[in-house]
Scaffold this motif. Structure first.
Motif, PDB file in Angstrom:
ATOM      1  N   PRO A  71       2.164   6.994  -6.902  1.00  0.00           N
ATOM      2  CA  PRO A  71       0.874   8.368  -6.241  1.00  0.00           C
ATOM      3  C   PRO A  71      -0.039   8.495  -7.540  1.00  0.00           C
ATOM      4  O   PRO A  71      -0.305   8.072  -8.699  1.00  0.00           O
ATOM      5  CB  PRO A  71       1.653   9.428  -6.289  1.00  0.00           C
ATOM      6  N   GLU A  72      -1.274   9.289  -7.362  1.00  0.00           N
ATOM      7  CA  GLU A  72      -2.465   9.817  -8.057  1.00  0.00           C
ATOM      8  C   GLU A  72      -1.447  10.951  -8.530  1.00  0.00           C
ATOM      9  O   GLU A  72      -1.449  11.588  -7.885  1.00  0.00           O
ATOM     10  CB  GLU A  72      -3.483   9.400  -7.280  1.00  0.00           C
ATOM     11  N   PRO A  73      -2.520  10.925 -10.218  1.00  0.00           N
ATOM     12  CA  PRO A  73      -2.127  11.810 -10.480  1.00  0.00           C
ATOM     13  C   PRO A  73      -3.097  13.017 -10.030  1.00  0.00           C
ATOM     14  O   PRO A  73      -3.957  12.952  -9.576  1.00  0.00           O
ATOM     15  CB  PRO A  73      -1.947  11.425 -12.156  1.00  0.00           C
ATOM     16  N   MET A  74      -2.530  14.590 -10.022  1.00  0.00           N
ATOM     17  CA  MET A  74      -2.880  15.438  -9.661  1.00  0.00           C
ATOM     18  C   MET A  74      -3.362  16.161 -11.695  1.00  0.00           C
ATOM     19  O   MET A  74      -2.214  16.633 -11.375  1.00  0.00           O
ATOM     20  CB  MET A  74      -1.875  16.242  -8.673  1.00  0.00           C
ATOM     21  N   HIS A  75      -4.010  16.687 -11.011  1.00  0.00           N
ATOM     22  CA  HIS A  75      -4.475  18.265 -11.856  1.00  0.00           C
ATOM     23  C   HIS A  75      -4.897  19.221 -11.937  1.00  0.00           C
ATOM     24  O   HIS A  75      -5.643  19.583 -10.495  1.00  0.00           O
ATOM     25  CB  HIS A  75      -5.855  17.570 -12.777  1.00  0.00           C
ATOM     26  N   ARG A  90       2.372   2.100  -3.436  1.00  0.00           N
ATOM     27  CA  ARG A  90       1.035   2.060  -4.204  1.00  0.00           C
ATOM     28  C   ARG A  90       1.958   3.828  -5.455  1.00  0.00           C
ATOM     29  O   ARG A  90       2.486   4.577  -4.194  1.00  0.00           O
ATOM     30  CB  ARG A  90      -0.197   2.257  -3.908  1.00  0.00           C
ATOM     31  N   PRO A 142      -6.589  15.301  -6.341  1.00  0.00           N
ATOM     32  CA  PRO A 142      -6.438  14.050  -6.947  1.00  0.00           C
ATOM     33  C   PRO A 142      -7.043  13.725  -8.780  1.00  0.00           C
ATOM     34  O   PRO A 142      -8.169  14.379  -7.905  1.00  0.00           O
ATOM     35  CB  PRO A 142      -6.591  13.553  -5.823  1.00  0.00           C
ATOM     36  N   ALA A 143      -6.743  12.993  -9.356  1.00  0.00           N
ATOM     37  CA  ALA A 143      -6.924  12.892 -11.018  1.00  0.00           C
ATOM     38  C   ALA A 143      -9.718  12.385 -10.186  1.00  0.00           C
ATOM     39  O   ALA A 143      -9.926  12.193 -10.712  1.00  0.00           O
ATOM     40  CB  ALA A 143      -6.936  11.815 -11.348  1.00  0.00           C
ATOM     41  N   SER A 144      -9.014  11.425  -8.987  1.00  0.00           N
ATOM     42  CA  SER A 144     -10.795  10.740  -8.528  1.00  0.00           C
ATOM     43  C   SER A 144     -11.462  12.082  -7.906  1.00  0.00           C
ATOM     44  O   SER A 144     -12.514  10.966  -8.522  1.00  0.00           O
ATOM     45  CB  SER A 144      -9.779   9.493  -8.331  1.00  0.00           C
ATOM     46  N   ARG A 145     -11.097  12.697  -7.716  1.00  0.00           N
ATOM     47  CA  ARG A 145     -11.884  13.476  -7.249  1.00  0.00           C
ATOM     48  C   ARG A 145     -12.473  15.263  -8.106  1.00  0.00           C
ATOM     49  O   ARG A 145     -12.842  15.584  -7.435  1.00  0.00           O
ATOM     50  CB  ARG A 145     -10.941  13.950  -5.706  1.00  0.00           C
ATOM     51  N   CYS A 146     -11.626  15.278  -9.561  1.00  0.00           N
ATOM     52  CA  CYS A 146     -11.523  16.035 -10.179  1.00  0.00           C
ATOM     53  C   CYS A 146     -13.078  16.032 -10.987  1.00  0.00           C
ATOM     54  O   CYS A 146     -14.068  14.774 -10.754  1.00  0.00           O
ATOM     55  CB  CYS A 146     -11.093  16.133 -11.757  1.00  0.00           C
ATOM     56  N   ARG A 155       0.738  -1.330  -0.063  1.00  0.00           N
ATOM     57  CA  ARG A 155      -0.310   0.206  -0.042  1.00  0.00           C
ATOM     58  C   ARG A 155       1.142   1.249  -0.207  1.00  0.00           C
ATOM     59  O   ARG A 155       0.617   2.051  -0.905  1.00  0.00           O
ATOM     60  CB  ARG A 155      -0.787   0.001   1.285  1.00  0.00           C
TER      61      ARG A 155
END
Ligand SMILES: [Zn+2]
Length: 76
Positions: free
Chosen positions: A40-44, A38, A54-58, A35
């Motif tokens: 990192p999540e891409p940022m926009h 893992r 974070p891409a998942s919250r855009c 974990r």
């Protein structure tokens, strides 16, 4: 003699229990490490205000521009 046999059974049981606990701990440790490692999540950056999200919250508009929230997506 009876007590010696009982003692041996108890010792073997304790050894098996300790071995199982160590194996469970190793599996949990490997999962925790996976974990942590893992990717990192891409940022926009929000198209409106520039805040990085974070891409998942855009919130994405029809042209696939990223926004930090629905309000900024609506404002464009
Ligand atoms: Zn924004």
């Amino acid at each position: 003699m009876k007590y010696l046999l009982l003692f041996v059974v108890v010792i073997v049981g304790l050894m098996l229990h300790k071995k199982q606990r160590a194996a469970r701990h190793a599996v949990a440790s490997q999962a925790a490490q996976a974990r942590r490692l893992r990717a990192p999540e891409p940022m926009h950056a929000c198209t409106r205000c520039g805040v990085h999200v974070p891409a998942s919250r855009c919130v994405w508009d029809a042209q696939q521009h990223p926004y930090c929230c629905a309000e900024h997506a609506r404002q464009g």
